[in-house]
Design a protein around this motif. Sequence first.
Motif, PDB file in Angstrom:
ATOM      1  N   GLU A  54       0.670  -1.435   0.057  1.00 54.00           N
ATOM      2  CA  GLU A  54       0.262  -0.167   0.198  1.00 54.00           C
ATOM      3  C   GLU A  54       1.019   1.645  -0.110  1.00 54.00           C
ATOM      4  OE1 GLU A  54      -3.103   0.186  -0.681  1.00 54.00           O
ATOM      5  OE2 GLU A  54      -3.069  -1.827  -0.663  1.00 54.00           O
ATOM      6  N   LEU A  55       1.759   1.455   0.852  1.00 58.23           N
ATOM      7  CA  LEU A  55       2.736   2.895   0.759  1.00 58.23           C
ATOM      8  C   LEU A  55       3.663   2.681  -0.921  1.00 58.23           C
ATOM      9  CD1 LEU A  55       4.612   4.583   2.000  1.00 58.23           C
ATOM     10  CD2 LEU A  55       6.089   3.203   2.663  1.00 58.23           C
ATOM     11  N   ASP A 230      -6.030   1.292   3.609  1.00 50.96           N
ATOM     12  CA  ASP A 230      -6.552   2.554   2.471  1.00 50.96           C
ATOM     13  C   ASP A 230      -7.936   2.849   2.600  1.00 50.96           C
ATOM     14  OD1 ASP A 230      -7.541   2.481  -0.333  1.00 50.96           O
ATOM     15  OD2 ASP A 230      -6.714   1.042  -0.455  1.00 50.96           O
ATOM     16  N   TRP A 425      -2.817   6.086   3.841  1.00 49.09           N
ATOM     17  CA  TRP A 425      -1.408   6.227   3.537  1.00 49.09           C
ATOM     18  C   TRP A 425      -1.323   7.498   3.092  1.00 49.09           C
ATOM     19  CZ3 TRP A 425       1.501   2.266   4.736  1.00 49.09           C
ATOM     20  CH2 TRP A 425       1.058   1.631   5.027  1.00 49.09           C
TER      21      TRP A 425
END
Length: 447
Positions: A54-55, A230, A425
């Motif tokens: 996700e990062l 998220d 994020w």
Amino acid sequence: MLEESKTIISKDDSYTTQGRERGRIAMISTHGYVAAEPPLGMPDTGGQVVFVIELSKMLAELGYVVDIWTRQFDDQPEREKVAENVEIRRVPCGGPDFIPKEYLYKSLTEYTSKAKKIIAEENISYDFINSHYWDAGLVGQSLSQHLETPHVHTPHSIGSWKRKQMEEDFPEDKAAFEKTYNFTERIRNEQAIYRECDTLVATTPIQVDLFESDYDISSKKIVMIPPGYDDSRFYPVSAASREVIRDHMGFSGKQVVTSIGRLSRNKGFDLLVDAFAVAAERNPNAYLFMALGTETDETTEDPMLEEIVAKVKDHGIEDRVTIGSSLPDDAMADFYRASDVFCLPSRYEPFGMTAVEAMACGTPTVVTTNGGLYRTLVYGSEALYADSFDPHDFGLSIAKILKFKNLSDRLSDKGAHKARSLFTWSGIAQQLINAVHASKAPKLSFV
């Protein structure tokens, strides 16, 4: 089908790519099953893998190309696209089979040598390297020195803290812990990585303290950046939508307490059963649903599941407890939304990403005091926290949320607001870029 909200990222001038080439970042996470859609519940595959994926996607949204370097095994493809400008690069080492993260370091010299060759052949240069956990830290530091590129290390968990807690609580198992978790080798390597990297990322205030006290790291090198979630997937829904979800999951007419994670001693699911028994005694309509990932090459987890089942029988609550398998990633948000209380009962937890996701979905949450998340939360407003070594304390916390609607509503509203304000994020990615910029390391080209 629920309509997903959309994340809108605000970019100021410092993050635009007008007329300039994108910067490039190497994310390194060598252990576990790193994939565009990670098989959560598989060995060594959980919150850290989600964090990295996700990062990386959000860094790409900010204008970077991101290569995620991991280990190739089990016939995985050499390359896998995650999103636009995000790709997984897999390098084989140590043979074709899964290797536990505690012993992967033995094969990382081979890994690093192969990665250097690939980078040279493709003439790749990086603005900076961000490694995750100590095994990847070894690779990251070697590549950093070879490429003369800044190295940001994110440990996720800390060996000294985990060893101390486990040996204090289970002194009779000290020798077994050393064999299983390889603490001596881990801590020795952590010490070297923490001192040699350019920036050390703590995900909680507890970690900041431990870096200074246990590893003698200067506070000037440490930056605290919490994990993210998220917010295009995890968000509250209307009461009507929630009831549809609950009906679909078979939760209608019940007050359902939930938890999810990999079946492991430190996750505390056995303690959660004891705690739920306390709550169940006070609430005849309370039910417990645990989604436990048990797929592993090891057999050591089987006794843990047997122990949990035995506890359920001893308490006489077999008809009120369901133990399911780990959920697919796309079912997680509705699982949280359908819950009346979500629990993070870990004995040791560097952060607790599932709790943040649950809060983001508007689910009242009880977290452990044996981790870092609770220090960022306001008790009684954003969440409740309890000692997971005290089943009575934890159970009463669950019972209070189930009993008092005003408390439940407050935790739902304030918890979701806290998650949105602190753990998205987009904010985490910008904090990482700012930390690298603040270090004034060479060879940075900001986009």
